[in-house]
Design a protein around this motif. Structure first.
Motif, PDB file in Angstrom:
ATOM      1  N   ALA A   1      61.019 -20.763 -75.172  1.00  0.00           N
ATOM      2  CA  ALA A   1      60.427 -20.930 -73.847  1.00  0.00           C
ATOM      3  C   ALA A   1      60.223 -19.566 -73.187  1.00  0.00           C
ATOM      4  O   ALA A   1      60.950 -18.611 -73.459  1.00  0.00           O
ATOM      5  N   LYS A   2      59.232 -19.512 -72.338  1.00  0.00           N
ATOM      6  CA  LYS A   2      58.967 -18.304 -71.567  1.00  0.00           C
ATOM      7  C   LYS A   2      60.130 -18.010 -70.632  1.00  0.00           C
ATOM      8  O   LYS A   2      60.786 -18.917 -70.123  1.00  0.00           O
ATOM      9  N   GLY A   3      60.432 -16.728 -70.407  1.00  0.00           N
ATOM     10  CA  GLY A   3      61.503 -16.356 -69.493  1.00  0.00           C
ATOM     11  C   GLY A   3      62.093 -15.012 -69.855  1.00  0.00           C
ATOM     12  O   GLY A   3      61.654 -14.344 -70.798  1.00  0.00           O
ATOM     13  N   GLN A   4      63.097 -14.592 -69.089  1.00  0.00           N
ATOM     14  CA  GLN A   4      63.790 -13.341 -69.383  1.00  0.00           C
ATOM     15  C   GLN A   4      65.191 -13.684 -69.899  1.00  0.00           C
ATOM     16  O   GLN A   4      65.908 -14.463 -69.294  1.00  0.00           O
ATOM     17  N   TYR A   5      65.561 -13.057 -70.993  1.00  0.00           N
ATOM     18  CA  TYR A   5      66.832 -13.334 -71.647  1.00  0.00           C
ATOM     19  C   TYR A   5      67.601 -12.021 -71.811  1.00  0.00           C
ATOM     20  O   TYR A   5      67.015 -10.996 -72.172  1.00  0.00           O
ATOM     21  N   LEU A   6      68.910 -12.084 -71.542  1.00  0.00           N
ATOM     22  CA  LEU A   6      69.767 -10.920 -71.736  1.00  0.00           C
ATOM     23  C   LEU A   6      70.468 -11.074 -73.075  1.00  0.00           C
ATOM     24  O   LEU A   6      71.377 -11.891 -73.232  1.00  0.00           O
ATOM     25  N   VAL A   7      70.039 -10.286 -74.045  1.00  0.00           N
ATOM     26  CA  VAL A   7      70.613 -10.342 -75.391  1.00  0.00           C
ATOM     27  C   VAL A   7      71.776  -9.351 -75.450  1.00  0.00           C
ATOM     28  O   VAL A   7      71.637  -8.187 -75.056  1.00  0.00           O
ATOM     29  N   THR A   8      72.916  -9.821 -75.951  1.00  0.00           N
ATOM     30  CA  THR A   8      74.137  -9.008 -75.990  1.00  0.00           C
ATOM     31  C   THR A   8      74.677  -8.967 -77.411  1.00  0.00           C
ATOM     32  O   THR A   8      74.796 -10.002 -78.063  1.00  0.00           O
ATOM     33  N   LEU A   9      74.989  -7.760 -77.868  1.00  0.00           N
ATOM     34  CA  LEU A   9      75.650  -7.577 -79.156  1.00  0.00           C
ATOM     35  C   LEU A   9      77.039  -6.997 -78.917  1.00  0.00           C
ATOM     36  O   LEU A   9      77.178  -5.970 -78.258  1.00  0.00           O
ATOM     37  N   THR A  10      78.057  -7.664 -79.449  1.00  0.00           N
ATOM     38  CA  THR A  10      79.432  -7.160 -79.415  1.00  0.00           C
ATOM     39  C   THR A  10      79.885  -6.943 -80.849  1.00  0.00           C
ATOM     40  O   THR A  10      79.822  -7.865 -81.668  1.00  0.00           O
ATOM     41  N   VAL A  11      80.305  -5.713 -81.149  1.00  0.00           N
ATOM     42  CA  VAL A  11      80.811  -5.407 -82.492  1.00  0.00           C
ATOM     43  C   VAL A  11      82.302  -5.121 -82.395  1.00  0.00           C
ATOM     44  O   VAL A  11      82.782  -4.557 -81.408  1.00  0.00           O
TER      45      VAL A  11
END
Length: 365
Positions: A246-256
């Motif tokens: 879906a259209k929108g703004q997403y905050l993608v987070t990577l934790t290592v």
């Protein structure tokens, strides 16, 4: 009245009992049983007294245990009561109960080792199994030998041997000291990532239902990965493919996280647009090496039709195939003149939506 106080030998409780010639009666501040907590290895002495009492019968858990006199030393858990007996061998009612609990030292267990990560500090509460500040008070002995309450320990940012001890808050029962070895991690961890759009092979504008491949470029050895795509979905792959539906703004987070438990996190906002993209050039140059044909650039389009007109409304070219190279600027085999031309296009998206576009572009010779 019932009371007790600490002593060198242990603790004492006094039952104040009064009554008439035939029977004795117990008086106490509370009607319910009174509970006393002690440390394992301590003792407590209970004392009974009563008017016209000539003998005393002690009971533990409802069973008679002693009739030796008004004093009894207690070393075991139990519910203790007493009755008085007068010279006519008449007994009083059973007194209010005193519940005695002997508690063993706290069973303190700690996790080993505690790893000091780069730029971090040690939280000893995370090293204590079953940490319970409501019941226990904890003491930390620093490598220097200085002892501090856990809540008074400053930020720990250097390695060494620390010793932790637990006490019941209301008793002087202490656990054995447990050593916590604080080790400094020499494996720095730094989360980094980027993405590319599958099919384009490069970073670009993300459309709904595009397959986006997220690529970790994180620093560190033996890393585990946790991706959060900002819509409730996650992945543990190193380089996961993902589609935003879906259209929108997403905050993608990577934790290592490395083998020592040291972590690092990176966030990136991703703007996701409609599931299609139509880009129509404002002009083209048929005689140059580049930009020789007029054709829209499209993503998420399954089919389209585009008509090219001159400013008089004459149809010059028609595109109906996705493989069409586009208009080369020629009319009946001859290159058209400089100037403006008109396009009208109808597009069908991969999800069946109809989209129209129209406008003016320029042929530049």
């Amino acid at each position: 009245m019932l009371s007790y106080s600490p002593s060198i030998k242990g603790m004492a409780l006094a039952f104040l009992i009064g009554g008439g010639m035939s029977f004795s009666q117990v008086y106490a501040d509370k009607k319910e049983a009174q509970r006393v907590r002690l440390c394992e290895g301590e003792t407590i002495e209970l004392t009974a007294s009563g008017k016209n009492a000539s003998a005393f019968q002690w009971l533990k858990d409802g069973v008679p245990i002693s009739d030796e006199g008004p004093f009894i030393e207690i070393t075991e858990n139990g519910v203790y009561e007493v009755m008085t007996i007068n010279e006519q061998e008449c007994s009083s009612e059973v007194s209010d109960a005193v519940i005695i609990d002997f508690l063993p030292p706290p069973n303190l267990r700690v996790l080993q080792p505690a790893v000091l990560c780069e730029g971090g500090s040690i939280d000893f509460t995370a090293s204590i199994e079953g940490y319970d500040p409501e019941v226990f008070e904890y003491t930390v002995e620093m490598p220097s030998g200085k002892k501090l309450r856990l809540q008074d320990v400053p930020e720990v940012n250097e390695g060494g041997v620390y010793q932790i001890q637990a006490n019941y808050k209301d008793l002087d029962c202490a656990s054995t000291k447990q050593k916590v070895m604080v080790e400094v991690s020499d494996d720095p961890v730094h989360a980094m990532f980027d993405y590319k759009i599958n099919g384009l092979g490069q970073k670009g504008e993300v459309l709904a239902n595009d397959e986006v491949v997220f690529e970790s470029h994180s620093l560190g050895d033996n890393l585990s990965y946790h991706w959060d795509f900002g819509n409730g979905r996650t992945s543990k792959l190193q380089n996961p493919p993902f589609k935003f539906d879906a259209k929108g703004q997403y905050l993608v987070t990577l934790t290592v996280t490395n083998a020592y438990g040291c972590t690092s996190t990176m966030e990136m906002p991703i703007e996701v647009n409609e599931a299609y993209l139509i880009m129509i050039p404002s002009g083209f140059t048929p005689l140059d090496r580049e930009n020789q044909n007029f054709k829209p650039k499209m993503r998420g389009i399954s089919s389209y039709e585009m008509l090219i007109f001159n400013t008089w409304g004459d149809l010059l070219y028609e595109m109906t195939s996705m493989e069409d190279p586009g208009w080369d600027g020629k009319v009946n085999g001859k290159l058209g003149p400089n100037g403006n031309y008109v396009y009208k296009g109808t597009f069908t998206t991969v999800d069946g939506k109809q989209v129209t576009r129209s406008g003016v572009f320029t042929l530049i010779r």
